[in-house]
Design an enzyme around this catalytic site. Sequence first.
Site, PDB file in Angstrom:
ATOM      1  N   GLY A 156      -3.161   7.560   1.132  1.00 43.82           N
ATOM      2  CA  GLY A 156      -4.078   6.514   0.670  1.00 43.82           C
ATOM      3  C   GLY A 156      -5.621   6.709   1.050  1.00 43.82           C
ATOM      4  O   GLY A 156      -6.003   7.396   1.839  1.00 43.82           O
TER       5      GLY A 156
ATOM      6  N   GLY B 276       0.726  -1.010   0.055  1.00 43.50           N
ATOM      7  CA  GLY B 276      -0.025   0.028  -0.136  1.00 43.50           C
ATOM      8  C   GLY B 276       0.906   1.162  -0.151  1.00 43.50           C
ATOM      9  O   GLY B 276       0.883   2.176  -0.782  1.00 43.50           O
ATOM     10  N   HIS B 277       1.857   1.183   1.000  1.00 45.51           N
ATOM     11  CA  HIS B 277       2.786   2.496   0.916  1.00 45.51           C
ATOM     12  C   HIS B 277       3.367   2.627  -0.045  1.00 45.51           C
ATOM     13  O   HIS B 277       3.808   3.564  -1.053  1.00 45.51           O
ATOM     14  CB  HIS B 277       3.648   2.168   2.159  1.00 45.51           C
ATOM     15  CG  HIS B 277       3.208   2.235   3.642  1.00 45.51           C
ATOM     16  ND1 HIS B 277       3.192   1.180   4.339  1.00 45.51           N
ATOM     17  CD2 HIS B 277       2.434   3.360   4.214  1.00 45.51           C
ATOM     18  CE1 HIS B 277       2.719   1.412   5.457  1.00 45.51           C
ATOM     19  NE2 HIS B 277       2.302   2.584   5.478  1.00 45.51           N
TER      20      HIS B 277
ATOM     21  N   GLN C  40      -0.809  11.075  17.746  1.00 47.00           N
ATOM     22  CA  GLN C  40      -2.153  10.909  17.095  1.00 47.00           C
ATOM     23  C   GLN C  40      -2.525   9.509  17.382  1.00 47.00           C
ATOM     24  O   GLN C  40      -3.637   8.775  17.036  1.00 47.00           O
ATOM     25  CB  GLN C  40      -1.885  10.620  15.530  1.00 47.00           C
ATOM     26  CG  GLN C  40      -0.954   9.610  15.111  1.00 47.00           C
ATOM     27  CD  GLN C  40      -0.828   9.565  13.446  1.00 47.00           C
ATOM     28  OE1 GLN C  40       0.106  10.342  13.185  1.00 47.00           O
ATOM     29  NE2 GLN C  40      -1.266   8.477  12.971  1.00 47.00           N
TER      30      GLN C  40
ATOM     31  N   ASP D  38      -7.206   5.264   4.359  1.00 47.28           N
ATOM     32  CA  ASP D  38      -7.698   6.248   5.440  1.00 47.28           C
ATOM     33  C   ASP D  38      -8.234   7.378   4.882  1.00 47.28           C
ATOM     34  O   ASP D  38      -7.765   8.619   4.794  1.00 47.28           O
ATOM     35  CB  ASP D  38      -6.096   6.667   6.040  1.00 47.28           C
ATOM     36  CG  ASP D  38      -5.562   5.517   6.589  1.00 47.28           C
ATOM     37  OD1 ASP D  38      -6.017   4.875   7.681  1.00 47.28           O
ATOM     38  OD2 ASP D  38      -4.374   5.119   5.876  1.00 47.28           O
TER      39      ASP D  38
END
Length: 281
Positions: free
Chosen positions: A147, A36-37, A61, A150
């Site tokens: 992405g 994904g990254h 966070q 998120d």
Amino acid sequence: MRISDRIDEIRAIIRRARSTGSSIGLVPTMGALHEGHLSLVRKARHAGDFVVISIFVNPTQFSAGEDLQRYPRQPHDDAALVEQVGGDLIFAPTVEEMYPNGFCTHIEVERLTDTLCGPMRPGHFRGVATVVAKLLNIVTPDHAYFGEKDYQQLIVIERMVRDLNMPVEVVSCPTVRESDGLAMSSRNRMLTREQRQAAPAIYRALQAGAAAVHRGATAPEAEQIMTELLQAQPHLRLQYAQAVHPYTLQEPTHAGPPMLLSVAAFAGDTRLIDNIVVFRE
Ligand code: AMP
């Protein structure tokens, strides 16, 4: 490929890259990199950017009791992966470099953080917006890649960039999935075998919800379909299955598309999220 944990060094390297005519691309991550990254890094390369990957498990966070300590860290593997896909620079700062003594400035994006993950993770988006603003100020990219996995984060960052006139283009990138549909996530490696087997039900529920929305379902109807499917899963504990408008993140005023379907569920202590945006065909 260079790696640095120092803001002044990063700035000097980027100044040099820019002086050769390169555009700069930033891919902010918390590391434990996966496909994904890497898809974000490839997209940045494709755009011709000098690609900076930040790797920082941002403590602000994470809410109290979340998985900050447990979050996977694998700096050597990450560096090898970035090298493989042709990233140019890794910025992997320490917490002290990012939040020196006396730090007390934060960014609050209102309204868009009142729904979905916002109420479930108090302070999360304030931490995300603040760290992303810092990274954008440090790296000064032309493009910043995020992405759709998120999705709420993406919308919050787009809003912040617009509201604060930050000179960067936010580029959204499609969710990369395992072959069984599970959205790739660094947290997937914390799943037990049973949890990993149960996890693709999240995507199946989203797909079932999306099919209903295409047939003209209302938000509560889509939510009910997703909720029933997910509550039937023994290894998942549903936190929410919601259908909202994809831009405002508020309750949709109409049945059918466009609609954002969004799910958060725990598998043991591991929190998984996923979403689908249903557009008119
Ligand atoms: P993270 O390291 O989880 O903070 O993610 C860093 C960036 O990679 C964020 O913009 C994520 O949305 C994005 N990302 C994470 N997982 C995926 C995925 N499966 N597909 C596409 N992008 C992703």
